[in-house]
Design a protein around this motif. Sequence first.
Motif, PDB file in Angstrom:
ATOM      1  N   PHE A 176      10.191   8.102  -2.670  1.00  0.00           N
ATOM      2  CA  PHE A 176       9.598   7.930  -1.344  1.00  0.00           C
ATOM      3  C   PHE A 176       8.976   6.542  -1.310  1.00  0.00           C
ATOM      4  N   ALA A 177       9.485   5.659  -0.455  1.00  0.00           N
ATOM      5  CA  ALA A 177       8.999   4.272  -0.470  1.00  0.00           C
ATOM      6  C   ALA A 177       8.286   3.942   0.830  1.00  0.00           C
ATOM      7  N   THR A 235       4.623   2.425   0.381  1.00  0.00           N
ATOM      8  CA  THR A 235       3.736   1.327  -0.013  1.00  0.00           C
ATOM      9  C   THR A 235       4.528   0.052  -0.307  1.00  0.00           C
ATOM     10  N   GLY A 276      -0.584  -0.262   2.583  1.00  0.00           N
ATOM     11  CA  GLY A 276      -1.376   0.387   1.544  1.00  0.00           C
ATOM     12  C   GLY A 276      -2.069   1.521   2.243  1.00  0.00           C
ATOM     13  N   VAL A 277      -3.404   1.507   2.231  1.00  0.00           N
ATOM     14  CA  VAL A 277      -4.143   2.495   3.013  1.00  0.00           C
ATOM     15  C   VAL A 277      -3.714   2.414   4.476  1.00  0.00           C
ATOM     16  N   ARG A 320       6.117  -1.034  -3.501  1.00  0.00           N
ATOM     17  CA  ARG A 320       5.152  -1.268  -4.590  1.00  0.00           C
ATOM     18  C   ARG A 320       4.703   0.094  -5.077  1.00  0.00           C
ATOM     19  N   PHE A 321       4.684   0.262  -6.395  1.00  0.00           N
ATOM     20  CA  PHE A 321       4.227   1.515  -7.007  1.00  0.00           C
ATOM     21  C   PHE A 321       5.073   2.696  -6.544  1.00  0.00           C
ATOM     22  N   LYS A 348       0.921   0.724 -15.293  1.00  0.00           N
ATOM     23  CA  LYS A 348      -0.166   1.673 -15.024  1.00  0.00           C
ATOM     24  C   LYS A 348      -0.740   2.234 -16.318  1.00  0.00           C
ATOM     25  N   THR A 381       7.268   4.550 -12.418  1.00  0.00           N
ATOM     26  CA  THR A 381       6.800   3.817 -11.231  1.00  0.00           C
ATOM     27  C   THR A 381       7.274   2.363 -11.304  1.00  0.00           C
ATOM     28  N   LEU A 413      -5.822   8.367 -10.520  1.00  0.00           N
ATOM     29  CA  LEU A 413      -4.594   8.164  -9.742  1.00  0.00           C
ATOM     30  C   LEU A 413      -4.448   9.264  -8.699  1.00  0.00           C
ATOM     31  N   TYR A 446      -3.169   7.912  -5.147  1.00  0.00           N
ATOM     32  CA  TYR A 446      -1.850   7.904  -4.492  1.00  0.00           C
ATOM     33  C   TYR A 446      -1.772   8.984  -3.404  1.00  0.00           C
ATOM     34  N   GLU A 447      -0.779   8.874  -2.597  1.00  0.00           N
ATOM     35  CA  GLU A 447      -0.656   9.704  -1.387  1.00  0.00           C
ATOM     36  C   GLU A 447      -1.907   9.598  -0.505  1.00  0.00           C
ATOM     37  N   PRO A 500      -5.632   7.188  -0.677  1.00  0.00           N
ATOM     38  CA  PRO A 500      -6.909   7.230  -1.391  1.00  0.00           C
ATOM     39  C   PRO A 500      -8.001   7.943  -0.583  1.00  0.00           C
ATOM     40  N   ARG A 526     -11.209   9.245   6.544  1.00  0.00           N
ATOM     41  CA  ARG A 526     -10.893   8.814   7.903  1.00  0.00           C
ATOM     42  C   ARG A 526     -10.237   9.960   8.671  1.00  0.00           C
ATOM     43  N   GLN A 570     -18.088   4.114   9.557  1.00  0.00           N
ATOM     44  CA  GLN A 570     -17.718   4.929   8.402  1.00  0.00           C
ATOM     45  C   GLN A 570     -18.946   5.329   7.593  1.00  0.00           C
ATOM     46  N   PHE A 573     -18.037   9.043   6.999  1.00  0.00           N
ATOM     47  CA  PHE A 573     -17.472   9.273   5.666  1.00  0.00           C
ATOM     48  C   PHE A 573     -18.380  10.148   4.785  1.00  0.00           C
TER      49      PHE A 573
HETATM   50  C1  LIG Z   1       1.172   5.278 -10.065  1.00  0.00           C
HETATM   51  C2  LIG Z   1       1.326   5.166  -8.608  1.00  0.00           C
HETATM   52  C3  LIG Z   1       2.368   5.810  -7.976  1.00  0.00           C
HETATM   53  C4  LIG Z   1       2.553   5.662  -6.612  1.00  0.00           C
HETATM   54  N1  LIG Z   1       3.659   6.242  -6.022  1.00  0.00           N
HETATM   55  C5  LIG Z   1       3.967   5.906  -4.725  1.00  0.00           C
HETATM   56  C6  LIG Z   1       5.201   6.318  -4.142  1.00  0.00           C
HETATM   57  O1  LIG Z   1       5.985   7.031  -4.755  1.00  0.00           O
HETATM   58  N2  LIG Z   1       5.478   5.921  -2.886  1.00  0.00           N
HETATM   59  C7  LIG Z   1       4.615   5.146  -2.164  1.00  0.00           C
HETATM   60  O2  LIG Z   1       4.940   4.825  -1.030  1.00  0.00           O
HETATM   61  N3  LIG Z   1       3.440   4.751  -2.682  1.00  0.00           N
HETATM   62  C8  LIG Z   1       3.104   5.101  -3.952  1.00  0.00           C
HETATM   63  N4  LIG Z   1       1.923   4.662  -4.508  1.00  0.00           N
HETATM   64  C9  LIG Z   1       1.036   3.829  -3.708  1.00  0.00           C
HETATM   65  C10 LIG Z   1      -0.247   4.496  -3.289  1.00  0.00           C
HETATM   66  O3  LIG Z   1      -0.009   5.499  -2.369  1.00  0.00           O
HETATM   67  C11 LIG Z   1      -1.176   3.408  -2.788  1.00  0.00           C
HETATM   68  O4  LIG Z   1      -1.623   2.689  -3.921  1.00  0.00           O
HETATM   69  C12 LIG Z   1      -2.338   3.921  -2.017  1.00  0.00           C
HETATM   70  O5  LIG Z   1      -1.929   4.510  -0.823  1.00  0.00           O
HETATM   71  C13 LIG Z   1      -3.391   2.847  -1.709  1.00  0.00           C
HETATM   72  O6  LIG Z   1      -2.826   1.669  -1.225  1.00  0.00           O
HETATM   73  P1  LIG Z   1      -3.299   0.268  -1.875  1.00  0.00           P
HETATM   74  O7  LIG Z   1      -3.157   0.409  -3.338  1.00  0.00           O
HETATM   75  O8  LIG Z   1      -2.552  -0.804  -1.216  1.00  0.00           O
HETATM   76  O9  LIG Z   1      -4.833   0.181  -1.536  1.00  0.00           O
HETATM   77  P2  LIG Z   1      -5.530  -0.653  -0.381  1.00  0.00           P
HETATM   78  O10 LIG Z   1      -4.892  -0.393   0.914  1.00  0.00           O
HETATM   79  O11 LIG Z   1      -5.630  -2.062  -0.801  1.00  0.00           O
HETATM   80  O12 LIG Z   1      -6.978  -0.026  -0.391  1.00  0.00           O
HETATM   81  C14 LIG Z   1      -7.876  -0.254  -1.486  1.00  0.00           C
HETATM   82  C15 LIG Z   1      -9.190   0.389  -1.209  1.00  0.00           C
HETATM   83  O13 LIG Z   1      -9.819  -0.277  -0.104  1.00  0.00           O
HETATM   84  C16 LIG Z   1     -10.577   0.600   0.682  1.00  0.00           C
HETATM   85  N5  LIG Z   1      -9.988   0.711   2.023  1.00  0.00           N
HETATM   86  C17 LIG Z   1      -8.779   0.280   2.434  1.00  0.00           C
HETATM   87  N6  LIG Z   1      -8.590   0.545   3.735  1.00  0.00           N
HETATM   88  C18 LIG Z   1      -9.686   1.151   4.188  1.00  0.00           C
HETATM   89  C19 LIG Z   1     -10.110   1.659   5.446  1.00  0.00           C
HETATM   90  N7  LIG Z   1      -9.351   1.625   6.522  1.00  0.00           N
HETATM   91  N8  LIG Z   1     -11.319   2.231   5.526  1.00  0.00           N
HETATM   92  C20 LIG Z   1     -12.111   2.301   4.457  1.00  0.00           C
HETATM   93  N9  LIG Z   1     -11.786   1.829   3.257  1.00  0.00           N
HETATM   94  C21 LIG Z   1     -10.590   1.254   3.103  1.00  0.00           C
HETATM   95  C22 LIG Z   1     -10.496   1.947  -0.064  1.00  0.00           C
HETATM   96  O14 LIG Z   1     -11.545   2.043  -0.983  1.00  0.00           O
HETATM   97  C23 LIG Z   1      -9.172   1.841  -0.781  1.00  0.00           C
HETATM   98  O15 LIG Z   1      -9.094   2.737  -1.880  1.00  0.00           O
HETATM   99  C24 LIG Z   1       1.675   4.861  -5.858  1.00  0.00           C
HETATM  100  C25 LIG Z   1       0.589   4.260  -6.493  1.00  0.00           C
HETATM  101  C26 LIG Z   1       0.416   4.367  -7.840  1.00  0.00           C
HETATM  102  C27 LIG Z   1      -0.721   3.663  -8.484  1.00  0.00           C
END
Ligand SMILES: Cc1cc2nc3c(=O)[nH]c(=O)nc-3n(C[C@H](O)[C@H](O)[C@H](O)COP(=O)(O)OP(=O)(O)OC[C@H]3O[C@@H](n4cnc5c(N)ncnc54)[C@H](O)[C@@H]3O)c2cc1C
Lengths: 683, 267
Positions: free
Chosen positions: A151-152, A154, A161-162, A191-192, A237, A245, A481, A485-486, A488, A494, A558, A562
């Motif tokens: 599933f892609a 990120t 990301g978030v 990514r990831f 990781k 990953t 983790l 993932y899925e 944070p 939110r 928030q 939150f």
């Molecule tokens: C081992 C691993 C496997 C994964 N597998 C998959 C996969 O199969 N498919 C896939 O699509 N993704 C995958 N991911 C990605 C994962 O879902 C993302 O890392 C995650 O959703 C967070 O995105 P980010 O790392 O870009 O964090 P960011 O978006 O950079 O956020 C970092 C932090 O900033 C803060 N933040 C960000 N936005 C907000 C907001 N709006 N309000 C308040 N606080 C905020 C939070 O504290 C957050 O934790 C995987 C990740 C890992 C590490």
Amino acid sequence: METLRTLPGDDVRQIMWRYADRFDIQMAVQSARSIARSVVARLVADGARNTHEWTARKAELLKAFDESGLTAIYMDPAEGGFIEGPKNLALALVAMELAWVDGGAATSALASCLGLAPIHEKGTAEQRAHYLPLCTPPQPGEERTCRRAAFALTEPLPYVGVDTGILGGKMRVERWDEGAEPLLKIEKRGRFITNMDFADIVTAAVESDDPRIKGSCMVILEKDDPGTFDRGAPTLKMVHQLSSTRDPVMSLTVPASRIIGGYDVVDGVIVPRFGHGEIIASVFHRTRIPVGLMTSAKLLSAIEPVIRYHRQRFRGGAVGEPGSRRHELGLQMNEDALQRLVDVWATGEAGCSLGLAAARLADRFDPVEREKDRLFAEQGIKGRKQLAALKDSQERALEYVRLKHADGQGDPARLAELEADTLVRFVYMDALAGVLNPATKLWNTGVGATVMREAVSLVGGYGITEDCPGFLCHKWMDSQLEATYEGPEAVQRRHLSLTMTNPVFLEALRQWSAGLRRSGAEGATALAGALDMWLWTLDFLQKGADSEGRKLYHGKRQGVSFPLADALGWLLAARFLFEDVVELAAQAPGSPVLAEAAPGLAAFYADLACVQAARAAGEAARICAELVYGYGCADVAGGACDDAFASLRQGVDKALSGARLAKDRAAEALTGVMIPEALDYPL
Amino acid sequence: MSYHIVVCGSIVPDPLQTLEPVAGPGGPALKNEMMLPAVLDPWAAHALYEAANLAKAAPGSRVWLVSVGPKAKLQQVMMHVAQKVPFELVVMDGPAGGFVEAADTAAALAQAVEGIAGLEKDRLLLFGGWSSASRGTGATMQILGELLGVTEQFQGVDELRPADDGSFEVKERIEGGGYLRSRCAGAPAVLGWATGNLPEPPNNPQVGMQNMRLIMPALQKARPAAVGAAGVAYKAVELPGARRQTRIVKDAPVDDIAREIVEWIKG
Ligand SMILES: Cc1cc2nc3c(=O)[nH]c(=O)nc-3n(C[C@H](O)[C@H](O)[C@H](O)COP(=O)(O)OP(=O)(O)OC[C@H]3O[C@@H](n4cnc5c(N)ncnc54)[C@H](O)[C@@H]3O)c2cc1C
């Protein structure tokens, strides 16, 4: 006094988690357990986690999953599976069994389901019929290999990301011959991305970079599609190393029929039927539940190794003959060691109660949701009209919640009438699921990770070594983790800040509070008081403004919403533990296996529920007080609101009477409970 | 040649559990016996896998698992065992602990086997463990064979090789790590299995779901078995009189350790 005799086994779990009559699920649990405690545990014990790369040994996992029915568990019998109907509870329990030994193994088992989930939830009939059987292991006599999905969503910084709205992945029309299926050029960097070492199929989120395509969608990519399918660099990781990953780079040409859910051509423009946001919302709505439960299962898995370590700590030394307290109890002579383990246990139980309630609700919700969609389609109700129809059902849903909890006092005919109303049930379940699912992901993983650290502490220096029995240190790290993932924690908070104000959910919360008070169970009044206080606080924050006149409960604020979501997580988990404990106390005496031990089991679990209620009420009270007083609102500075809140809070505090005695009893039970001679998986 | 294979086996506490004998209301028992997780007796499990393997190779064969045991616990164990290989279950509800008399269990098993509809004795292979993980008397299968009039008996079996003419060759464990190979003219026969040669089959929930269609009714139909340990009392338990004084020596070669033990045994 009767107390716990042995660690709870399957008989206890099947009652508490309500699958005593589901043999298909019981088998899936046994299957997952035997893989977890053999293949998975051996991999961890042999140090297979000490590499970022996906290795041949790690790949043994996939073979084991295929052979033992776990790969096919997501499928319907017609697609090669063995469980009829919704499978949320089954998937959750399987994830828990695997995470009991290793979280990465659980991720590996779930990842292909996640990859297929967009097709499963929103794919066209043809897409489902083609891809789901492809990803089912061959049956004896069949000559084919099992395909796997990823599933892609990120993407590399600065994209998804978030925030899932800022897509870097693009689609353009590459060729569109008259009367033929358009060919699309897809550019997606991930990514990831889990499963990326071996995925044959990738479901990718992309948006249009072409005036001839509208909006965004998810699209199915295959590794042999023309173009570049580069699996990319492995993620370095430090957790879940038994899952794969990588950061893939894909530039592929695919027919437009790969758009998940299909498309329409409107005025010469390709309009995907589902935007990527709609698909991921529907996917994550379900898949986040097992992730939350993985952390809770790990807390429960820590009980046995910690008790064993504590009891045996001084055996064999010069001091402390067999039979002496030092020999028999070891570190269990110390109250704190026992009580902290009670906290670990209660947190694990509460997480499981919450998460599995969410999973069961998801199973009940699936057919209701489909029925609602069918009704709307039949009546031609679309878009905004659907929202209006659901809004119209809200009053009836509120009535339904009240009647459901009327404890036999309401009008049964009216209850049955409302129960038969699909829209009422939809509105009710949707309101609950909208809160329980993100609350499971948020509370179970976030608080679970912190409490897992306590479990590690209880084993001292050994706790932070690789050879710690039960792999506790790995499990602690892995929890981070699961919290990430899925989506944070921020994503879940939110989400909750929007759903937890739903009037139907709030009515359910009021009814739960009343139910707790009626139960008379120890700790239930404190928890009920805390629920009332939370409801009061939400209302106050929604209406109130800070000392500068700025609105308090607001999407952008928030700092208000939150923490309130965090408080709700504590309260819900404790509340669902009570519900499971009531079920255990009711059913255990009738079970031939548990009858003799039933009074002790019920007493011990009542104490655990009380411990958790006290902790949850305290956390919620602290958060609410900070929010109510912290913004310097004129309303609370000695006014009527002050009195109202202060009396609610004092009620909670006073209701804690006896909670510590419950903890003493639960701790004492840990000194006598029988545990096996050794852990049933390698070290 | 096809067979009617009846595998006799019941449950034992999971081997990692702490087994503490206590005096219960129905005679000697294990502490919290009902609560302890149980598994299919490992010796009987080997027999079951061998039976399924043989049945697969001999089309038209059928496999039954006949169990004297507490049906509620048996049901739990079936959630695992039923996924391994196809079989039909026959249950007699009663205790299966290590304190039950082998003769009583054998009598209950005989009754259950006699009651199997469609069982043809001239095709009957009675499989079981040569021993049990909860009670190592090795007597139950022998008595059962006698009760059913099946007097071709083999114990400690590790291999059964059928021939086309209905005869088969059996490899039995004997003293001193040796094997005895025998040829048997054909069914019926009793085979008490040692470990056999097969690995534990992986779980297959599809097989499990198939089996469960017959297993659940079988559990519901279970008749009570007249077995138990009531009236049995253990007056005393003694450790062997001779005890070896042992010591810890760092890095001692295994040959030296073995030699010393042999000398001690020879006395
Ligand atoms: C081992 C691993 C496997 C994964 N597998 C998959 C996969 O199969 N498919 C896939 O699509 N993704 C995958 N991911 C990605 C994962 O879902 C993302 O890392 C995650 O959703 C967070 O995105 P980010 O790392 O870009 O964090 P960011 O978006 O950079 O956020 C970092 C932090 O900033 C803060 N933040 C960000 N936005 C907000 C907001 N709006 N309000 C308040 N606080 C905020 C939070 O504290 C957050 O934790 C995987 C990740 C890992 C590490």
